[in-house]
Design an enzyme around this catalytic site. Structure first.
Site, PDB file in Angstrom:
ATOM      1  N   GLU A 273      46.314 -33.361  44.253  1.00  0.00           N
ATOM      2  CA  GLU A 273      45.466 -34.330  44.969  1.00  0.00           C
ATOM      3  C   GLU A 273      45.859 -35.779  44.666  1.00  0.00           C
ATOM      4  O   GLU A 273      45.038 -36.554  44.172  1.00  0.00           O
ATOM      5  CB  GLU A 273      44.002 -34.150  44.556  1.00  0.00           C
ATOM      6  CG  GLU A 273      43.406 -32.814  44.851  1.00  0.00           C
ATOM      7  CD  GLU A 273      42.019 -32.658  44.234  1.00  0.00           C
ATOM      8  OE1 GLU A 273      41.218 -31.896  44.784  1.00  0.00           O
ATOM      9  OE2 GLU A 273      41.732 -33.299  43.195  1.00  0.00           O
ATOM     10  N   PRO A 274      47.080 -36.160  44.956  1.00  0.00           N
ATOM     11  CA  PRO A 274      47.467 -37.540  44.664  1.00  0.00           C
ATOM     12  C   PRO A 274      46.815 -38.522  45.630  1.00  0.00           C
ATOM     13  O   PRO A 274      46.683 -38.233  46.818  1.00  0.00           O
ATOM     14  CB  PRO A 274      48.983 -37.523  44.859  1.00  0.00           C
ATOM     15  CG  PRO A 274      49.212 -36.442  45.861  1.00  0.00           C
ATOM     16  CD  PRO A 274      48.139 -35.412  45.639  1.00  0.00           C
ATOM     17  N   ARG A 276      46.424 -42.607  44.624  1.00  0.00           N
ATOM     18  CA  ARG A 276      47.091 -43.860  44.264  1.00  0.00           C
ATOM     19  C   ARG A 276      48.622 -43.730  44.318  1.00  0.00           C
ATOM     20  O   ARG A 276      49.298 -44.634  44.801  1.00  0.00           O
ATOM     21  CB  ARG A 276      46.667 -44.247  42.840  1.00  0.00           C
ATOM     22  CG  ARG A 276      47.094 -45.626  42.407  1.00  0.00           C
ATOM     23  CD  ARG A 276      46.835 -45.815  40.910  1.00  0.00           C
ATOM     24  NE  ARG A 276      45.494 -45.462  40.513  1.00  0.00           N
ATOM     25  CZ  ARG A 276      44.459 -46.317  40.489  1.00  0.00           C
ATOM     26  NH1 ARG A 276      44.639 -47.572  40.817  1.00  0.00           N
ATOM     27  NH2 ARG A 276      43.263 -45.904  40.115  1.00  0.00           N
ATOM     28  N   ARG A 312      39.225 -54.639  42.499  1.00  0.00           N
ATOM     29  CA  ARG A 312      39.818 -54.054  41.294  1.00  0.00           C
ATOM     30  C   ARG A 312      39.944 -55.042  40.122  1.00  0.00           C
ATOM     31  O   ARG A 312      39.608 -54.675  38.997  1.00  0.00           O
ATOM     32  CB  ARG A 312      41.171 -53.402  41.606  1.00  0.00           C
ATOM     33  CG  ARG A 312      41.066 -52.270  42.635  1.00  0.00           C
ATOM     34  CD  ARG A 312      42.352 -51.499  42.795  1.00  0.00           C
ATOM     35  NE  ARG A 312      42.675 -50.772  41.579  1.00  0.00           N
ATOM     36  CZ  ARG A 312      43.591 -51.136  40.704  1.00  0.00           C
ATOM     37  NH1 ARG A 312      44.329 -52.188  40.908  1.00  0.00           N
ATOM     38  NH2 ARG A 312      43.773 -50.433  39.629  1.00  0.00           N
ATOM     39  N   TYR A 316      37.769 -53.601  37.121  1.00  0.00           N
ATOM     40  CA  TYR A 316      38.507 -52.967  36.025  1.00  0.00           C
ATOM     41  C   TYR A 316      39.348 -53.951  35.222  1.00  0.00           C
ATOM     42  O   TYR A 316      40.122 -53.536  34.363  1.00  0.00           O
ATOM     43  CB  TYR A 316      39.512 -51.929  36.557  1.00  0.00           C
ATOM     44  CG  TYR A 316      39.025 -50.932  37.549  1.00  0.00           C
ATOM     45  CD1 TYR A 316      37.928 -50.107  37.273  1.00  0.00           C
ATOM     46  CD2 TYR A 316      39.690 -50.752  38.753  1.00  0.00           C
ATOM     47  CE1 TYR A 316      37.521 -49.160  38.190  1.00  0.00           C
ATOM     48  CE2 TYR A 316      39.289 -49.797  39.675  1.00  0.00           C
ATOM     49  CZ  TYR A 316      38.193 -49.006  39.383  1.00  0.00           C
ATOM     50  OH  TYR A 316      37.803 -48.068  40.282  1.00  0.00           O
ATOM     51  N   CYS A 347      30.581 -66.305  45.434  1.00  0.00           N
ATOM     52  CA  CYS A 347      29.816 -66.980  44.391  1.00  0.00           C
ATOM     53  C   CYS A 347      29.611 -66.092  43.173  1.00  0.00           C
ATOM     54  O   CYS A 347      28.488 -65.622  42.915  1.00  0.00           O
ATOM     55  CB  CYS A 347      28.469 -67.424  44.951  1.00  0.00           C
ATOM     56  SG  CYS A 347      28.671 -68.300  46.487  1.00  0.00           S
ATOM     57  N   TYR A 375      42.492 -47.962  46.596  1.00  0.00           N
ATOM     58  CA  TYR A 375      41.234 -48.456  46.032  1.00  0.00           C
ATOM     59  C   TYR A 375      41.091 -49.951  46.273  1.00  0.00           C
ATOM     60  O   TYR A 375      40.633 -50.699  45.416  1.00  0.00           O
ATOM     61  CB  TYR A 375      41.135 -48.109  44.532  1.00  0.00           C
ATOM     62  CG  TYR A 375      41.331 -46.629  44.311  1.00  0.00           C
ATOM     63  CD1 TYR A 375      40.343 -45.737  44.704  1.00  0.00           C
ATOM     64  CD2 TYR A 375      42.509 -46.118  43.791  1.00  0.00           C
ATOM     65  CE1 TYR A 375      40.526 -44.374  44.564  1.00  0.00           C
ATOM     66  CE2 TYR A 375      42.702 -44.748  43.648  1.00  0.00           C
ATOM     67  CZ  TYR A 375      41.708 -43.888  44.042  1.00  0.00           C
ATOM     68  OH  TYR A 375      41.889 -42.533  43.907  1.00  0.00           O
TER      69      TYR A 375
END
Ligand SMILES: *Cc1c(COP(=O)(O)O)cnc(C)c1O
Length: 418
Positions: A273-274, A276, A312, A316, A347, A375
Site C-alpha cells: 500500500e505505497p 508517499r 506538513r 510535523y 494568521c 499529504y
C-alpha cells in the site's frame, strides 16, 4: 528521482516550464508529473515482481481522481479509508476487486456500501468492527472477506504523528487478540478471515522495522498453520520513505531484497500500500512572492501559499526544499546571504513553508515547494477562508488542469444564511 529539473535558468516539470504554468493557471498551484508517479509505481512493481503483488496505492496521499486514474490504468489497486475515498476510487475506474479498506472508524453505512460494491476486503481494526461487519454481511446475505490489521508493536523510527504500529497508537488489533480471533473464527459465520494487514508508519527510512514486523507476523502464521488455519493474504502496508532533504531512504529494490525471502517462501498473496513513495516527489506547490519583509532580527519572504495549502511544515515540522522557478542572481538592496523564513498570509505563527532559507528572489517571482505530491493538497483546507489551490497534471509537454481553483462562492456554497 523525479522529473522536476532545472534547464538553463528555468525549472521544468517534464517538458513544461513551471513559470509558464504559474502564469497560465495562477498561484498557489499544485503541479504533478505523471511520468514521475508512474515510474515510482513501476519501481515497486518491479522490485516485488517475484511475488506479483497487488499494489494498492494509498488514496489519502493524493486523492485527485486523475492521479488515481493514472495509476489505476497502469494496474494499481487502491487502499481507501472512507466512503469519500471509495467514491473517488469508483470515479477513477478502479475495479472493486482491487480495493482494500482500512480505518479505525468505519461507519455501518460505509461498511454496507463497500460490501454491496464488492470490494476485495476490509482491513479490520478492532473486535467490535469485526462483529459489526459480520452482522452487516449477515443482513445482506453475503460472505465477506476481511484481513485483520495487526498492530505489531514495532517502532518505525519516524515522526510520532505518522507512527502507526506501536501498541500505544489507535491502529490495528494487538497480536494476541488477533490470534484468538483466528482460533475462534467460527464466531464470525459471515466472514472469511483471509489475511493479515500491517502498516507500521510513514516516511520510514530504514528497512529494519519493516522486516521486524514481517517476521513477527510470519511467526503467527506458522503457529496458525500448525492448527490448520491457512492465511491467503499478507498485506505489508505502505510507509516507504522518500527524499525531502538529505534522507537516505531504502530503495524499493533494497526493501524487496530484504523482504522477499520471507514473503516468497510462504506462497502468500502479497499486497502493498505505497502512498508517499509513489506520489511524494511527483508534485510541487508553486507560489508567488508577494512581499519581502526585512526586520532587524529577521527576514521574511511572504508568499501566496499558506498552511491551508500545505500543512506538513506546521503539523510535523516537515522540511520541503524551496527553489525559485527561475534562477537569477540579483544584487538588489538586500543581502542574499541573509536567511529568510518563507511564510504565508494565514494568521498563525505556525504558517510557514520553510525556515532560514537562502533564496535569491524578488517580489513577483515564483517559488516551487518541492516534494509536495503526498499529504499536501489532500490535507489542504479553507482555513482563513482561502479557496483551495488549482491542480495541474503534466504529461510530457502538455499540462492538464485536473482541479479548478476554488472561488469565494465555493467557500460559502454549503452555508445557509439565516
Ligand atoms: C496512509 C496509509 C498508507 C500509505 O502510507 P505511505 O507512508 O504514504 O506509504 C498505507 N496503508 C495504510 C493503512 C495507511 O493508512
Amino acid at each position: 528521482m523525479h522529473y522536476f529539473k532545472l534547464k538553463g535558468k528555468y525549472l521544468y516539470c517534464e517538458d513544461v516550464q513551471v513559470e509558464d504554468l504559474a502564469k497560465r493557471f495562477g498561484t498557489p498551484l499544485y503541479v504533478y508529473s505523471q511520468r514521475t508517479l508512474r515510474e515510482h509505481f513501476d519501481k515497486i512493481k518491479k522490485a516485488f515482481k517475484a511475488v506479483s503483488p497487488l499494489i494498492c496505492y494509498s488514496v489519502k496521499a493524493n486523492s485527485n481522481i486523475s492521479i488515481l486514474k493514472s495509476l489505476v490504468s497502469r494496474g494499481a489497486g487502491l487502499d481507501i479509508v472512507s466512503a469519500g475515498e471509495l467514491y473517488r476510487a469508483m470515479r477513477a475506474g478502479c475495479s472493486p476487486k482491487k480495493i482494500v479498506y482500512a480505518s479505525v472508524g468505519k461507519t455501518a453505512e460505509e461498511i454496507k456500501q463497500a460490501i454491496k460494491l464488492g470490494i476485495l476486503m476490509f482491513n479490520v481494526e478492532s473486535l467490535s468492527e469485526l462483529a459489526q461487519i459480520n452482522a452487516i454481511a449477515g443482513n445482506l446475505g453475503k460472505k465477506v472477506d476481511v484481513a485483520l490489521r495487526i498492530n505489531p508493536d514495532i517502532n518505525p523510527k519516524t515522526h510520532k504523528y505518522i507512527t502507526t504500529g506501536r501498541k500505544e497508537t489507535k491502529f490495528g488489533i494487538e497480536i494476541g487478540s488477533a490470534r484468538k480471533v483466528f482460533l475462534k473464527r467460527d464466531n464470525y459465520p459471515n466472514l472469511n478471515i483471509v489475511g493479515v494487514h500491517i502498516h507500521i508508519g510513514s516516511q520510514i527510512i530504514q528497512v529494519g522495522p519493516f522486516i521486524k514486523a514481517i517476521k513477527k507476523i510470519l511467526k503467527l502464521f506458522k503457529e496458525l498453520n500448525k492448527k490448520n488455519i491457512k492465511i491467503t493474504y499478507f498485506n505489508i502496508g505502505g510507509g516507504l520513505g522518500i527524499i525531502y532533504d538529505r534522507e537516505k531512504p531504502q530503495t524499493a529494490q533494497e526493501f524487496s531484497g530484504k523482504a522477499l525471502p520471507f514473503l516468497k517462501e510462504k506462497g502468500l498473496k502479497i499486497i502493498l500500500e505505497p502512498g508517499r513513495f509513489i506520489v511524494g516527489n511527483a508534485g510541487i506547490l508553486v507560489t508567488k512572492v508577494l512581499y519581502i519583509k526585512e526586520n532587524p532580527s529577521k527576514r521574511f519572504i511572504v508568499v501566496d501559499a499558506a498552511m491551508n495549502d500545505l500543512i506538513r511544515p506546521a503539523l510535523y515540522g516537515a522540511y520541503h526544499k524551496i527553489v525559485p522557478a527561475k534562477k537569477v542572481t540579483r544584487s538588489q538592496g538586500y543581502k542574499v546571504t541573509r536567511k529568510a523564513d518563507v511564510v504565508g498570509p494565514v494568521c498563525e505563527s505556525g504558517d510557514f513553508l520553510g525556515k532560514d532559507r537562502k533564496l535569491d528572489v524578488a517580489e513577483g517571482d515564483f517559488l516551487a515547494v518541492m516534494g509536495a505530491g503526498a499529504y499536501s493538497f489532500s490535507m489542504s483546507s479553507n482555513y482563513n477562508s482561502r479557496p483551495k489551490a488549482a491542480e495541474v497534471l503534466v504529461k510530457k509537454n502538455r499540462a492538464y488542469l485536473i482541479r479548478k481553483r476554488e472561488d469565494c462562492r465555493d467557500l460559502v456554497g454549503k452555508e445557509i444564511l439565516l
